[in-house]
Write a protein that holds these residues in place. Structure first.
Motif, PDB file in Angstrom:
ATOM      1  N   ARG A  15      11.286 -27.959  28.316  1.00  0.00           N
ATOM      2  CA  ARG A  15      11.236 -26.813  29.249  1.00  0.00           C
ATOM      3  C   ARG A  15      10.242 -27.069  30.373  1.00  0.00           C
ATOM      4  O   ARG A  15      10.546 -26.855  31.551  1.00  0.00           O
ATOM      5  CB  ARG A  15      10.874 -25.533  28.496  1.00  0.00           C
ATOM      6  CG  ARG A  15      10.947 -24.287  29.362  1.00  0.00           C
ATOM      7  CD  ARG A  15      10.786 -23.022  28.550  1.00  0.00           C
ATOM      8  NE  ARG A  15       9.502 -22.885  27.908  1.00  0.00           N
ATOM      9  CZ  ARG A  15       8.403 -22.403  28.508  1.00  0.00           C
ATOM     10  NH1 ARG A  15       8.443 -22.017  29.754  1.00  0.00           N
ATOM     11  NH2 ARG A  15       7.281 -22.295  27.841  1.00  0.00           N
ATOM     12  N   GLN A 115      16.838 -22.666  31.674  1.00  0.00           N
ATOM     13  CA  GLN A 115      15.670 -21.945  31.163  1.00  0.00           C
ATOM     14  C   GLN A 115      16.089 -20.832  30.197  1.00  0.00           C
ATOM     15  O   GLN A 115      15.421 -20.591  29.190  1.00  0.00           O
ATOM     16  CB  GLN A 115      14.838 -21.381  32.317  1.00  0.00           C
ATOM     17  CG  GLN A 115      14.125 -22.438  33.133  1.00  0.00           C
ATOM     18  CD  GLN A 115      13.161 -23.286  32.318  1.00  0.00           C
ATOM     19  OE1 GLN A 115      12.400 -22.784  31.506  1.00  0.00           O
ATOM     20  NE2 GLN A 115      13.197 -24.579  32.543  1.00  0.00           N
ATOM     21  N   ASN A 119      14.715 -20.992  26.464  1.00  0.00           N
ATOM     22  CA  ASN A 119      13.935 -19.861  25.966  1.00  0.00           C
ATOM     23  C   ASN A 119      14.573 -19.254  24.710  1.00  0.00           C
ATOM     24  O   ASN A 119      13.865 -18.879  23.770  1.00  0.00           O
ATOM     25  CB  ASN A 119      13.749 -18.808  27.048  1.00  0.00           C
ATOM     26  CG  ASN A 119      12.790 -19.266  28.121  1.00  0.00           C
ATOM     27  OD1 ASN A 119      11.943 -20.127  27.899  1.00  0.00           O
ATOM     28  ND2 ASN A 119      12.916 -18.709  29.308  1.00  0.00           N
ATOM     29  N   GLU A 123      12.738 -19.094  21.124  1.00  0.00           N
ATOM     30  CA  GLU A 123      12.602 -17.832  20.389  1.00  0.00           C
ATOM     31  C   GLU A 123      13.185 -17.956  18.985  1.00  0.00           C
ATOM     32  O   GLU A 123      12.597 -17.476  18.012  1.00  0.00           O
ATOM     33  CB  GLU A 123      13.281 -16.693  21.148  1.00  0.00           C
ATOM     34  CG  GLU A 123      12.525 -16.246  22.370  1.00  0.00           C
ATOM     35  CD  GLU A 123      13.260 -15.166  23.157  1.00  0.00           C
ATOM     36  OE1 GLU A 123      14.021 -14.388  22.536  1.00  0.00           O
ATOM     37  OE2 GLU A 123      13.065 -15.113  24.376  1.00  0.00           O
TER      38      GLU A 123
END
Length: 138
Positions: A15, A115, A119, A123
């Motif tokens: 990332r 992204q 993400n 998570e």
């Protein structure tokens, strides 16, 4: 380091690498295009396009969900297309500037998608890690 922690580290590195690469391409556009058009040199381009993804192993990418791998491939493929264009073009600076603007616009969309997937992967791994930690406490 447990397996989930390793996955979190790899996903975070991916990332950050994509983020830094996109920022260099977008935020330094005026500078690198000025150098290209005034000095007619390409010597500065490798530093703009330097990234860790080019050196990643398939085993590192195994931590990503399939959708994330597709998004990674799309983003870095467009980066490679832009890099190839800038290293090989014989276009005049005005045309190059127009094409770079188009590349940046497309990269911005691909980066946003990437992204989102990264993400979501992060998570998911964090949730997995919390569950594992909860199990080990019991």
């Amino acid at each position: 380091m447990n397996e989930i922690s390793h996955k979190l580290r790899i996903l975070t590195l991916i990332r950050l690498d994509a983020q830094r690469l996109f920022e260099r391409i977008k935020e330094r556009e005026i500078e690198y295009m000025h150098i290209f058009s005034s000095k007619r040199t390409r010597e500065h381009f490798p530093r703009i396009f330097d990234n860790r993804y080019d050196e990643m192993k398939i085993s590192d990418l195994k931590v990503c969900e399939p959708e994330t791998i597709v998004a990674l491939n799309s983003f870095y493929h467009m980066v490679d297309e832009m890099r190839w264009y800038l290293f090989c073009t014989e276009d005049m600076p005005g045309t190059v500037q127009d094409n770079v603007g188009r590349y940046i616009h497309e990269l911005e969309e691909l980066h946003q998608t990437l992204q989102l997937y990264l993400n979501a992967d992060l998570e998911s791994r964090l949730e997995e890690n919390k569950i594992k930690e909860g199990e080990s406490i019991l």
